[in-house]
Write a protein that holds these residues in place. Structure first.
Motif, PDB file in Angstrom:
ATOM      1  N   LEU A 223      21.421  42.896  24.015  1.00 48.64           N
ATOM      2  CA  LEU A 223      20.535  42.440  25.085  1.00 48.64           C
ATOM      3  C   LEU A 223      19.960  41.058  24.795  1.00 48.64           C
ATOM      4  CD1 LEU A 223      18.921  42.994  27.669  1.00 48.64           C
ATOM      5  CD2 LEU A 223      17.241  44.191  26.297  1.00 48.64           C
ATOM      6  N   GLY A 224      19.376  40.921  23.591  1.00 46.38           N
ATOM      7  CA  GLY A 224      18.720  39.662  23.261  1.00 46.38           C
ATOM      8  C   GLY A 224      19.692  38.499  23.287  1.00 46.38           C
ATOM      9  N   ARG A 225      20.845  38.702  22.626  1.00 51.45           N
ATOM     10  CA  ARG A 225      21.814  37.621  22.541  1.00 51.45           C
ATOM     11  C   ARG A 225      22.278  37.202  23.940  1.00 51.45           C
ATOM     12  NH1 ARG A 225      26.336  39.458  18.920  1.00 51.45           N
ATOM     13  NH2 ARG A 225      27.573  39.773  20.802  1.00 51.45           N
ATOM     14  N   THR A 226      22.545  38.182  24.786  1.00 49.93           N
ATOM     15  CA  THR A 226      23.019  37.880  26.132  1.00 49.93           C
ATOM     16  C   THR A 226      21.977  37.082  26.905  1.00 49.93           C
ATOM     17  OG1 THR A 226      24.211  39.958  26.105  1.00 49.93           O
ATOM     18  CG2 THR A 226      23.958  38.902  28.231  1.00 49.93           C
ATOM     19  N   ARG A 227      20.736  37.571  26.848  1.00 49.78           N
ATOM     20  CA  ARG A 227      19.664  36.900  27.579  1.00 49.78           C
ATOM     21  C   ARG A 227      19.487  35.469  27.119  1.00 49.78           C
ATOM     22  NH1 ARG A 227      14.674  40.839  27.728  1.00 49.78           N
ATOM     23  NH2 ARG A 227      15.083  41.903  29.692  1.00 49.78           N
ATOM     24  N   ILE A 228      19.386  35.304  25.802  1.00 53.41           N
ATOM     25  CA  ILE A 228      19.141  33.960  25.261  1.00 53.41           C
ATOM     26  C   ILE A 228      20.296  33.045  25.637  1.00 53.41           C
ATOM     27  CG2 ILE A 228      18.904  32.632  23.135  1.00 53.41           C
ATOM     28  CD1 ILE A 228      17.412  35.085  21.973  1.00 53.41           C
ATOM     29  N   LEU A 229      21.522  33.584  25.541  1.00 57.30           N
ATOM     30  CA  LEU A 229      22.691  32.757  25.857  1.00 57.30           C
ATOM     31  C   LEU A 229      22.683  32.266  27.307  1.00 57.30           C
ATOM     32  CD1 LEU A 229      25.986  33.984  24.186  1.00 57.30           C
ATOM     33  CD2 LEU A 229      25.097  31.665  24.350  1.00 57.30           C
ATOM     34  N   THR A 230      22.189  33.089  28.242  1.00 57.12           N
ATOM     35  CA  THR A 230      22.169  32.624  29.631  1.00 57.12           C
ATOM     36  C   THR A 230      21.276  31.388  29.764  1.00 57.12           C
ATOM     37  OG1 THR A 230      20.351  34.073  30.266  1.00 57.12           O
ATOM     38  CG2 THR A 230      22.572  34.912  30.607  1.00 57.12           C
ATOM     39  N   TYR A 231      20.174  31.379  29.023  1.00 58.47           N
ATOM     40  CA  TYR A 231      19.294  30.207  29.110  1.00 58.47           C
ATOM     41  C   TYR A 231      19.915  29.001  28.404  1.00 58.47           C
ATOM     42  CZ  TYR A 231      15.780  33.109  31.238  1.00 58.47           C
ATOM     43  OH  TYR A 231      15.123  33.935  32.117  1.00 58.47           O
ATOM     44  N   VAL A 232      20.674  29.270  27.332  1.00 61.12           N
ATOM     45  CA  VAL A 232      21.377  28.167  26.675  1.00 61.12           C
ATOM     46  C   VAL A 232      22.418  27.589  27.639  1.00 61.12           C
ATOM     47  CG1 VAL A 232      22.933  27.550  24.801  1.00 61.12           C
ATOM     48  CG2 VAL A 232      20.997  29.063  24.359  1.00 61.12           C
ATOM     49  N   VAL A 233      23.168  28.466  28.303  1.00 63.15           N
ATOM     50  CA  VAL A 233      24.162  27.993  29.277  1.00 63.15           C
ATOM     51  C   VAL A 233      23.475  27.149  30.342  1.00 63.15           C
ATOM     52  CG1 VAL A 233      25.674  28.752  31.151  1.00 63.15           C
ATOM     53  CG2 VAL A 233      25.810  29.858  28.927  1.00 63.15           C
ATOM     54  N   SER A 234      22.342  27.650  30.833  1.00 66.38           N
ATOM     55  CA  SER A 234      21.622  26.919  31.870  1.00 66.38           C
ATOM     56  C   SER A 234      21.141  25.562  31.342  1.00 66.38           C
ATOM     57  CB  SER A 234      20.435  27.746  32.362  1.00 66.38           C
ATOM     58  OG  SER A 234      19.695  27.030  33.301  1.00 66.38           O
ATOM     59  N   GLY A 235      20.634  25.550  30.103  1.00 66.90           N
ATOM     60  CA  GLY A 235      20.174  24.287  29.513  1.00 66.90           C
ATOM     61  C   GLY A 235      21.316  23.294  29.364  1.00 66.90           C
ATOM     62  N   VAL A 236      22.450  23.790  28.873  1.00 66.31           N
ATOM     63  CA  VAL A 236      23.618  22.916  28.694  1.00 66.31           C
ATOM     64  C   VAL A 236      24.080  22.372  30.050  1.00 66.31           C
ATOM     65  CG1 VAL A 236      26.060  22.922  28.092  1.00 66.31           C
ATOM     66  CG2 VAL A 236      24.395  23.948  26.543  1.00 66.31           C
ATOM     67  N   CYS A 237      24.167  23.257  31.035  1.00 63.51           N
ATOM     68  CA  CYS A 237      24.601  22.826  32.370  1.00 63.51           C
ATOM     69  C   CYS A 237      23.647  21.773  32.932  1.00 63.51           C
ATOM     70  CB  CYS A 237      24.670  24.012  33.325  1.00 63.51           C
ATOM     71  SG  CYS A 237      26.140  25.020  33.076  1.00 63.51           S
ATOM     72  N   SER A 238      22.342  22.006  32.783  1.00 65.78           N
ATOM     73  CA  SER A 238      21.378  21.052  33.305  1.00 65.78           C
ATOM     74  C   SER A 238      21.517  19.714  32.593  1.00 65.78           C
ATOM     75  CB  SER A 238      19.955  21.560  33.127  1.00 65.78           C
ATOM     76  OG  SER A 238      19.845  22.848  33.637  1.00 65.78           O
ATOM     77  N   ALA A 239      21.718  19.747  31.280  1.00 64.90           N
ATOM     78  CA  ALA A 239      21.855  18.492  30.534  1.00 64.90           C
ATOM     79  C   ALA A 239      23.110  17.744  30.986  1.00 64.90           C
ATOM     80  CB  ALA A 239      21.909  18.785  29.035  1.00 64.90           C
ATOM     81  N   ILE A 240      24.215  18.475  31.176  1.00 68.49           N
ATOM     82  CA  ILE A 240      25.436  17.829  31.686  1.00 68.49           C
ATOM     83  C   ILE A 240      25.158  17.252  33.070  1.00 68.49           C
ATOM     84  CG2 ILE A 240      27.805  18.231  32.454  1.00 68.49           C
ATOM     85  CD1 ILE A 240      28.029  20.371  30.277  1.00 68.49           C
ATOM     86  N   ALA A 241      24.437  18.031  33.901  1.00 69.29           N
ATOM     87  CA  ALA A 241      24.068  17.531  35.227  1.00 69.29           C
ATOM     88  C   ALA A 241      23.228  16.263  35.094  1.00 69.29           C
ATOM     89  CB  ALA A 241      23.301  18.600  35.996  1.00 69.29           C
ATOM     90  N   GLY A 242      22.383  16.228  34.039  1.00 68.91           N
ATOM     91  CA  GLY A 242      21.569  15.032  33.797  1.00 68.91           C
ATOM     92  C   GLY A 242      22.444  13.824  33.501  1.00 68.91           C
ATOM     93  N   VAL A 243      23.481  14.062  32.669  1.00 70.55           N
ATOM     94  CA  VAL A 243      24.420  12.972  32.373  1.00 70.55           C
ATOM     95  C   VAL A 243      25.067  12.494  33.672  1.00 70.55           C
ATOM     96  CG1 VAL A 243      26.535  12.349  31.165  1.00 70.55           C
ATOM     97  CG2 VAL A 243      24.837  13.824  30.044  1.00 70.55           C
ATOM     98  N   LEU A 244      25.484  13.455  34.498  1.00 73.28           N
ATOM     99  CA  LEU A 244      26.102  13.102  35.788  1.00 73.28           C
ATOM    100  C   LEU A 244      25.123  12.342  36.675  1.00 73.28           C
ATOM    101  CD1 LEU A 244      28.013  16.427  36.545  1.00 73.28           C
ATOM    102  CD2 LEU A 244      29.031  14.204  36.058  1.00 73.28           C
ATOM    103  N   PHE A 245      23.879  12.756  36.617  1.00 72.13           N
ATOM    104  CA  PHE A 245      22.844  12.094  37.403  1.00 72.13           C
ATOM    105  C   PHE A 245      22.679  10.650  36.937  1.00 72.13           C
ATOM    106  CE2 PHE A 245      18.817  11.376  39.519  1.00 72.13           C
ATOM    107  CZ  PHE A 245      18.859  12.227  40.600  1.00 72.13           C
TER     108      PHE A 245
END
Lengths: 337, 504
Positions: A223-245
């Motif tokens: 449970l913990g690993r899955t939950r934390i990973l979703t936020y990591v995925v979201s953080g990574v995606c947002s940062a990539i989106a930031g680069v695109l921005f």
């Protein structure tokens, strides 16, 4: 359209696809997207209904799409991430600042992505370990990231590194159209997200946790690993989106992407993902972003209406979709008895 | 005798202020259904949680097939061969049936998973589509899927923690058929249930706990209901028998407290007639989903009726909301005390005062509340008798009494009790039944709804039989047996249908 037939053909995919059910909202979004596009094509013939307009959707909304893809993971698992807009700004800011100091572009980009991942990890860890509401934990993350932008600089910083120009040089493709390298990147990210959600154990666990966190735990899922990973995925995606921005605006600023987290959530919900978690598809999110982008383009073509009408359209769509989900949810429950 | 597959020796577990388990030993043989019995607070849940690794015991050993094992968590228990199916189905409704069976079990080839799931389901006579989401099926089916998962993980020890509490009779029969088959396959099943009949029906042996201590291990065949209850409560319990006198206090036959003529609601319950007199206990009997609760909700104004007329004390009334019903002296204890009744975070006293405070409004404070609360705590023998105890920490039976107190304090004329004894232990059950009878003796009218026919018969003056959202018969409780009620439900109706109450 191609996306759906593609999913239907593959045996394994069809299995997971059918098993999740609830794809009616996705079909509704698809129908709306096609309808809006047809209306635009008729009204603004021959300029609207071209392949280039579709490609431009990816160019102009690429960063929103990438952010929304990350958000899809979090919402599917039953959480929410309010920090994404601020992380987009931070990503662009880091690129502008670090390249301005003479760092090579790739190192600046990697640093920005690492920062997004770290922030996502911290948020996920806090949410899981201390049982904090995701809403409030990511609200804190939002203020933190936004504040960091202004610590770096109060002013807007221009990006002068040639790499950021290069990734958006138009590439001619057959059919008298052009694409940009960023478009390819965005599509690759959507494909990776699709693969992660439907072909990996992590993806299945995300759905399980969103369906019932307690059950997921008792079934022996991490449970913990899955939950934390979703936020990591979201953080990574947002940062990539930031680069695109940064690429899109060739600048970094603490005022970039204000309120984008809400656009991302809207796109995810309009794409048919249930805000309570467990039901939804990353391809729905793709359609949701495309729908919002198409409406924006339509208003541009129209020319006289203020662009704020996009907001009104988003508002109406959101209302329609949450009511639709409610109605479908009730039907599902009553059918179960 | 075959050596036990599972043995727990000298298990002790203490929580702050409570000694939950004190030197408890337990043996489970392969190929048996073993019932774990005890009143609430006896330590059953704690023992199961130690077994499944949710709690760590302070002392004692767990031996699996003779080898000592340390169980650190649910996952390890699963790996060691101990699977548990809990009362609330712990699966994911949004995933497919096949996914629910196989997820979290290491590497799975999902292409073949559906076929394997179909095969497993057929083995259990479950005719469902493994590709559909689990949420599309009823709770009973979901529970069976949970058992399929559990058994497929390890066919050694299966723990069923109150699996039958939300199932109707047919579903229980189906579950028992599956359990019997597993028993033949040599699976050791630990079964926890509050329903005595079920324990006698399915189990081979019984282990009884009381106050965290082991009372004994018995062959089910050598036990009678009375001796089992005696072991559980620690006293020779004749309460159940001594109660059996519903006809003694003939209800006041003059003015009915409540009279319903042809009230019904589309999609809820077909129009029905009903009269309840002061001092009378009316029972509702019917299977799950027969419309018992729906009928009660109409009488309380929780749902609006779209036909017929309701009168209270002879005056026609329209109950638009529960508030209106309360004003007319009707009180309703809902079926699900956890979600619809009790506010778990408030104290016992606060919970008791809620309805009275609501009836008086927010402006007029209830000044004598402490006295009132204490009086009712004593009258209903709520334990702990501390008004400041947090309601959520009380046992099920005591929570039910708190709810009863809440309504009794408003001095209702008619009390509607929907499944007041579900999920509480035998001793508390008897006390609540006794309480209902004494309330009727004091002149209150009571509408009593329960899935246990024996219980309905024990205390009701007359029984309304419901089936498929229709009230199909009214039977006077004179020599009435559960069999006859069942026959009526089944449609045969071996006895004559008494209609005296309806006609008045």
């Amino acid at each position: 359209m191609t996306a759906l037939t593609f999913m239907g053909k593959r045996g394994m995919t069809a299995f997971t696809f059918v098993s999740r059910r609830g794809y009616l909202p996705v079909l509704v979004t698809l129908g709306l997207l096609v309808a809006v596009f047809v209306v635009g094509s008729i009204l603004y013939y021959p300029d609207f209904g071209t392949g280039q307009v579709v490609v431009n959707l990816f160019i102009d909304n690429g960063f929103l799409l990438v952010t929304a893809v990350g958000m899809t993971f979090v919402i599917l698992s039953g959480g929410i991430d309010l920090s994404v807009g601020a992380v987009v700004a931070l990503g662009a800011m880091l690129c502008a600042w670090l390249t301005g100091m003479g760092w090579p572009a790739w190192l600046a980009i990697v640093t920005a992505i690492a920062a997004g991942a770290l922030l996502g990890f911290i948020q996920g860890y806090v949410i899981h370990e201390f049982e904090i509401q995701p809403f409030i934990a990511t609200l804190a993350g939002m203020f933190l990231a936004r504040g960091l932008c202004f610590v770096i600089s109060i002013e807007q910083i221009p990006i002068k590194d040639p790499f950021f120009d290069w990734v958006q040089t138009p590439i001619a493709v057959p059919g008298d159209m052009f694409i940009k390298p960023t478009v390819i990147l965005v599509l690759v990210i959507v494909a990776i997200a699709y693969w992660m959600l439907h072909y990996t154990r992590f993806g299945r666990n995300v759905y399980a946790v969103g369906g019932s966190a307690q059950s997921a735990l008792l079934m022996g899922l991490p449970l913990g690993r899955t939950r934390i990973l979703t936020y990591v995925v979201s953080g990574v995606c947002s940062a990539i989106a930031g680069v695109l921005f940064g690429v899109y605006t060739l600048s970094g600023s603490g005022l970039h992407a204000v309120g984008m987290e809400l656009d991302a959530i809207a796109a995810v919900v309009i794409g048919g993902t249930l805000l309570t978690g467990g039901y939804g598809y990353v391809l729905g999110t793709l359609l949701g972003v495309m729908l919002l982008g198409t409406i924006k383009t339509l208003l541009n073509f129209q020319g006289t209406l203020s662009s704020w009408w996009t907001r009104i359209a988003i508002g109406v769509l959101l209302f329609v979709f949450i009511v639709l989900q409610r109605a479908l949810g009730t039907r599902r429950r009553s059918a179960g008895v | 005798m075959t050596p036990p597959i599972l043995e727990m020796r000298g298990i002790s577990k203490a929580f702050p202020g409570v000694r939950a388990l004190d030197d408890v030993s337990f043996r489970l043989l392969p190929g048996e259904v073993h019932a774990l019995m005890g009143e609430n607070g006896a330590g059953k849940s704690t023992l199961i949680k130690v077994l499944t690794g949710v709690y760590t015991a302070d002392a004692g050993d767990v031996l699996l097939a003779g080898n000592p094992v340390v169980i650190g968590g649910p996952h390890q228990a699963q790996e060691a061969g101990i699977s548990t199916v809990y009362q609330e189905v712990n699966l994911c409704p949004n995933l497919s049936v096949a996914e629910n069976i196989f997820i979290g079990r290491g590497k799975v080839r999902w292409k073949q998973a559906r076929a394997r799931a179909a095969e497993l389901l057929t083995r259990f006579d479950l005719d469902i589509d493994p590709a559909l989401p689990l949420g599309a099926y009823s709770i009973a089916i979901q529970q069976l899927v949970a058992i399929v998962r559990a058994v497929d993980i390890s066919a050694k020890v299966l723990v069923l923690d109150e699996p039958t509490s939300s199932l109707d009779r047919d579903e229980v029969a189906r579950l028992f058929a599956v359990m019997r088959r597993l028993r033949e396959d040599g699976v050791a099943i630990l079964f926890v249930s509050h329903f005595l009949e079920q324990v006698f029906d399915i189990s081979d042996r019984v282990t009884v706990l009381r106050n965290g201590r082991l009372v004994g291990e018995y062959e089910t065949g050598a036990l009678t209901r009375a001796t089992l209850i005696g072991h559980m409560t620690g006293r020779v319990l004749e309460a159940l028998e001594e109660l059996h006198a519903p006809g003694e206090h003939a209800p006041d036959s003059a003015q009915p407290v409540l009279r319903a003529e042809g009230i019904g609601r589309k999609g809820g319950i077909a129009p029905f007639d009903l009269t309840i007199h002061s001092g009378e206990v009316v029972g509702f009997a019917g299977l799950l989903g027969s419309g018992r609760t729906e009928a009660a909700r109409l009488l309380f104004g929780a749902d609006g009726s779209d036909s017929g007329q309701l009168s209270i004390d002879g005056k026609p009334v329209t109950l638009k909301s529960p508030g209106a019903a309360i004003e007319h002296g009707v009180a309703f204890c809902p079926e699900n005390r956890k979600t619809e009744g009790l506010v778990e975070d408030l104290t016992v006293g606060e919970n008791i005062m809620l309805a009275l405070q609501a009836a008086r409004g927010w402006v007029r404070q209830v000044t004598d509340s402490d006295d009132l609360v204490r009086r009712w705590i004593t009258a209903l023998r709520i334990t702990p008798s501390d008004p400041d105890a947090i309601a959520g920490n009380l046992s099920g039976g005591n929570q039910q009494k708190v709810l009863l107190a809440r309504w009794l304090i408003t001095q209702p004329k008619l009390l509607i009790l929907d499944e007041p004894t579900r999920g509480i232990d035998v001793g508390a059950k008897a006390e609540i039944q006794k309480l209902v009878v004494s309330l009727a003796d004091e002149g209150k009218a009571v509408l009593f709804i329960s899935a246990e026919l024996e219980e309905v018969l024990r205390i009701s003056h007359k029984v309304e039989v419901l089936r498929d959202r229709q009230m199909i018969a009214e039977l006077a409780n004179e020599g009435l047996t559960p069999e006859r009620i069942l026959a009526t439900i089944a449609g045969g109706g071996t006895g004559t249908v008494a209609a005296e109450g309806a006609a008045q």
